[in-house]
Design an enzyme around this catalytic site. Structure first.
Site, PDB file in Angstrom:
ATOM      1  N   THR A  98      22.561 -56.277  56.413  1.00 15.32           N
ATOM      2  CA  THR A  98      23.899 -55.980  56.928  1.00 15.32           C
ATOM      3  C   THR A  98      23.744 -55.053  58.134  1.00 15.32           C
ATOM      4  OG1 THR A  98      24.916 -56.204  54.751  1.00 15.32           O
ATOM      5  CG2 THR A  98      26.149 -54.983  56.418  1.00 15.32           C
ATOM      6  N   THR A 119      19.385 -56.677  50.870  1.00 17.00           N
ATOM      7  CA  THR A 119      19.681 -56.780  49.439  1.00 17.00           C
ATOM      8  C   THR A 119      18.911 -57.958  48.834  1.00 17.00           C
ATOM      9  OG1 THR A 119      21.884 -55.866  49.823  1.00 17.00           O
ATOM     10  CG2 THR A 119      21.507 -56.990  47.719  1.00 17.00           C
ATOM     11  N   HIS A 154      19.972 -60.847  53.104  1.00 21.24           N
ATOM     12  CA  HIS A 154      20.330 -60.587  54.498  1.00 21.24           C
ATOM     13  C   HIS A 154      20.349 -59.083  54.770  1.00 21.24           C
ATOM     14  CE1 HIS A 154      24.192 -60.069  52.422  1.00 21.24           C
ATOM     15  NE2 HIS A 154      24.453 -59.188  53.381  1.00 21.24           N
ATOM     16  N   HIS A 192      19.027 -52.039  55.241  1.00 21.31           N
ATOM     17  CA  HIS A 192      18.334 -52.544  54.055  1.00 21.31           C
ATOM     18  C   HIS A 192      18.688 -54.021  53.868  1.00 21.31           C
ATOM     19  CE1 HIS A 192      22.313 -51.297  52.551  1.00 21.31           C
ATOM     20  NE2 HIS A 192      22.189 -52.338  51.727  1.00 21.31           N
TER      21      HIS A 192
END
Length: 835
Positions: A720, A799, A718, A797
């Site tokens: 963030t 992960t 996902h 970003h």
């Protein structure tokens, strides 16, 4: 810069000139902004919009409609000040030198023998006040006059120690031809003529601090303005002088007696104004020829009643006869009397002549005392000679420049002086005064005390930066004075020097952050002009003797995009980026890298830093017309009234990031002034914004995608979109914001093109296209008092793994959002929404 608006293009090519075609897909404000950031000096603006021209002019950038090639040539070849309210162009054009002429706007000079000392084959031309007699030279669609003259050279010569006028003139013309134009000084008279009528229309009580001779005509129409200067030289000051003898030094090759008389009268008028606040009748004894009366009448209407056996052509009422003691009762109240009686010497023996002069001095004083002894509202300026004499200790002594330093000087007396104590002054002391002291200002009012005056409007142009004033007292005055226009010298040094040398004195330097103001505009000379109906074709130089113009209590404070606005904010950046920098993207790259954002893909369209604030800081010497503190403050309180343009509301954290980038830029450039300025602007941002950080977050907003073009081993990869620090009862408020932003969130065009190790054991994919949405979301949470985002830079970003992996590069791939959710860190999802 100057913007010349044309309906059709021209075939001729001009140096330092760029063409701009009005972009109909953008509004007038955006067109004005784009024009203002072009880097050439001359802009030919085609298919122009009148509203765009108005926007530029109100920003202080000269923008003129041009209807013919003659108009274009006249404006492109020189600089000018533009009265955009009345459509008058004041040229500052010295091309008249090619006619072998110098120019003056003072009529008295034409009646002297100055032409004998000009360059061979040259002539003197009288052009009237601000060059108004030249209007007939220009048959244009706008009013046009050439305000350029050589009066500055002539006056500088008069006050200099040089006698050879021709050499002095030649040197000054060569200097003029090889140095940049002092545009602010040239346009200042035009500015003052607009400024003071507009102030007087609104404010009844006005104080003017520190006027000099260049303003001697400006205030003749404003007797109620209270002037403050450096004070008068009075009789009791002579106690410090040692006796001297007659010097007999020649000051000027050509006769400047007319100039001296004019200065004496103007000094007396302003002395009268400060006592009585009204215009006096002017009586003159021994008046002929007084050609300078014509100069005063060009500016202001006075009644001159004169006595002299010879003609006084410009007086209102002339008595072609002598004036005697018995005639004093002919003089009315509310007047000034100028006594300049002196019999011509002719062939009289000097000893006999000396007796006559001393007798006339006593006679002149008797007339002065008799005039002042009765009636009311009277001031007298009387010619005296160096002799043993009793004078009131408060009498004001004048010694304006005259052709030769001999025995002559003048005294100003008022009705209080004649009842004051008198002191005996020996002849030698008067000679010491004459030989050593030149009165250099027609304003002899007392000095200004640096205290706020709540009922007055204070104007202090170029008057308060001197280091004989307390720097803190100047700051306190500006902070406390509710209504004023005050200038202080800008700190444009590179070593953050608190004061700098100017001529034979030192000036304190200031930055906008030195002041704590509300309802005030801090701008440049150009920005100030725009607020008073003027614009200018040449901006102030980035270094040198430049000033901040601080306008307190202005009704233009909330007109953020009209006055002291962001026009030209990127101009210096463009000059650097498209000429000497490593790439035109240098600024974007540096701003991201200096905030540890290493994803530079699309950095020019998705930057993590406010470019406005960054440019306003690192290039403040070039663009301090833009009032950065006002811009920040109005954004912080949500009172930004924008009339047009492509408006983007910055999140407060973007402003902080800009300060951090500017600070690193300053360190690399060894620019200590920008370093302090950036630090203080960051402090100011933190002061006016209530920024809180979720550095110990308990919730986060996640974005889940339909698919990810990389291998991953986390359960659900996902993005963030930000972290929060909230109490559980604030979850509803967060959800409300997310629902309001739903459409925009799902429209966000997110893409990815590579993976990298964000830190040890944290393998992530980049996410581009997120920052704009993130900052909008930040603003929504900020307005709702919800702590969102961390103090460090937000790096979007996704992960993928918590182990070391090889980086991968792919073609840029668009990611389709599946859902957006709010989840407690190490807890459960409390809200989830799909498109």
């Amino acid at each position: 810069m100057k913007v010349l608006a044309l309906r059709h293009s021209v075939a001729q090519v001009y140096a330092d000139t760029q063409t701009y075609l009005h972009d109909d897909s953008k509004d007038e404000y955006e067109n004005a902004f784009l024009i203002s950031n072009l880097t050439t000096h001359n802009i030919l603006y085609l298919n122009y919009s009148l509203k765009t021209l108005k926007i530029l002019n109100k920003s202080g950038i000269a923008a003129v409609e041009v209807q013919s090639l003659d108009e274009l040539f006249a404006l492109i070849r020189c600089n000018f000040t533009y009265d955009y309210e009345n459509n008058i162009v004041y040229l500052h054009d010295y091309s008249y030198y090619t006619n072998n002429e110098i120019r003056t706007d003072q009529h008295w000079i034409t009646k002297t023998d100055i032409t004998e000392y000009l360059l061979p084959g040259w002539k003197l031309t009288y052009v009237g006040y601000n060059g108004k007699n030249t209007r007939g030279h220009y048959n244009f669609s706008f009013s046009c006059q050439n305000a350029a003259t050589d009066d500055d050279i002539i006056v500088e010569y008069i006050y200099s120690n040089e006698l050879d006028f021709q050499n002095f003139l030649l040197r000054k013309i060569k200097e003029r031809m090889t140095t940049s134009l002092p545009i602010a000084r040239l346009s200042n008279r035009v500015f003052r003529d607009k400024l003071f009528p507009s102030i007087m229309n609104i404010h009844k009580k006005v104080i003017n601090v520190g006027p000099r001779n260049e303003s001697m005509f400006t205030f003749l129409n404003f007797p109620t303005i209270k002037q403050f200067s450096n004070g008068a030289y009075i009789v009791k000051h002579t106690i410090k002088l040692k006796q001297e003898k007659w010097l007999g030094k020649r000051v000027s090759q050509f006769d400047i007696g007319q100039y001296k008389n004019m200065l004496n009268i103007v000094t007396t008028i302003y002395y009268y104004y400060n006592l009585y606040h009204s215009k006096p009748i002017i009586y003159m004894l021994g008046s002929a020829p007084s050609y300078w009366i014509h100069d005063i009448k060009q500016y202001s209407d006075f009644t001159f009643e004169t006595w002299d056996p010879l003609d006084t052509p410009y007086s209102t009422i002339h008595h072609k006869e002598l004036f005697f003691d018995k005639d004093v009762n002919k003089l009315r109240d509310n007047s000034v009397l100028y006594i300049d009686i002196r019999t011509d010497r002719k062939n009289i023996d000097w000893k006999e002549w000396r007796k006559i002069v001393e007798q006339q001095t006593v006679s002149n004083l008797n007339i002065a005392y008799k005039y002042l002894a009765t009636g009311k509202a009277k001031v007298c300026c009387v010619k005296l000679t160096a002799m043993d004499l009793e004078l009131p200790i408060t009498a004001k002594l004048l010694h304006h420049p005259t052709t030769e330093v001999r025995s002559e000087f003048y005294a100003i007396l008022d009705v209080w002086d004649i009842i004051n104590i008198k002191r005996f002054i020996p002849k030698g002391v008067f000679y010491a005064f004459i030989n050593n002291i030149t009165t250099d200002n027609v304003f002899i009012q007392p000095p200004f005390k640096l205290k706020a005056s709540p009922t007055d409007y204070i104007v202090a142009l170029y008057a308060l930066s001197n280091d004989f004033n307390s720097r803190q007292d100047v700051i306190n005055l500006i902070n406390k004075q509710k209504q004023s226009l005050i200038t202080v010298r800008i700190n444009n040094t590179f070593k953050d020097e608190p004061k700098v040398n100017f001529k034979n004195i030192y000036d304190w330097t200031f930055l906008p952050t030195d002041f704590e103001l509300k309802d005030s505009v801090i701008t440049s000379y150009d920005g100030c002009l725009g607020m008073f109906g003027l614009s200018i074709s040449l901006s102030s130089k980035p270094t040198g003797n430049n000033h901040l113009f601080i306008i307190n209590g202005t009704d233009k404070y909330y007109k953020l995009d009209q006055y002291a606005n962001h026009m030209s904010i990127s101009r210096r950046s463009h000059q650097i980026r498209f000429s000497e920098s490593a790439t035109s993207y240098s600024g974007y790259i540096f701003r991201d890298l200096s905030n540890n954002n290493f994803n530079l893909i699309g950095t020019n369209v998705e930057n993590s830093v406010s470019g406005h604030v960054y440019n306003a800081l690192i290039y403040y010497r070039y663009n301090y017309t833009f009032d950065l503190k006002r811009w920040i403050y109005l954004h912080s309180i949500g009172k930004v009234a924008v009339q047009g343009g492509r408006y983007y509301e910055h999140a407060p954290i973007e402003l902080i990031y800009a300060c951090r980038s500017a600070r690193e830029f300053a360190i690399l450039q060894d620019d200590l002034t920008v370093l302090r300025y950036a630090n203080e602007i960051e402090e100011y941002i933190n002061k006016v914004y209530s920024i809180t950080y979720a550095d110990d977050p308990n919730y986060f907003i996640g974005i889940k995608f339909n698919s990810i073009p990389y291998e991953y081993d986390v359960k659900v990869p996902h993005l963030t979109l930000g972290v929060l620090f909230i109490s559980d009862n604030m979850i509803h408020d967060v959800v409300t914001v997310l629902k309001k932003m739903k459409t925009e969130l799902f429209k966000t065009e997110i893409s990815t093109s590579y993976t990298y190790m964000l830190s040890d054991n944290m393998y992530v994919a980049n996410a581009s296209g997120v920052l704009s949405t993130y900052f909008k979301l930040y603003n929504m949470f900020y307005r709702n008092h919800i702590t969102f985002g961390q103090s460090r830079m937000f790096i979007p970003h996704i992960t993928l793994s918590f182990s070391n992996k090889q980086t991968v590069r792919i073609e840029s791939t668009r990611l389709k959002i599946n859902s957006i959710y709010l989840r407690k860190i190490k807890g459960e999802t409390v809200f989830d929404m799909s498109e």
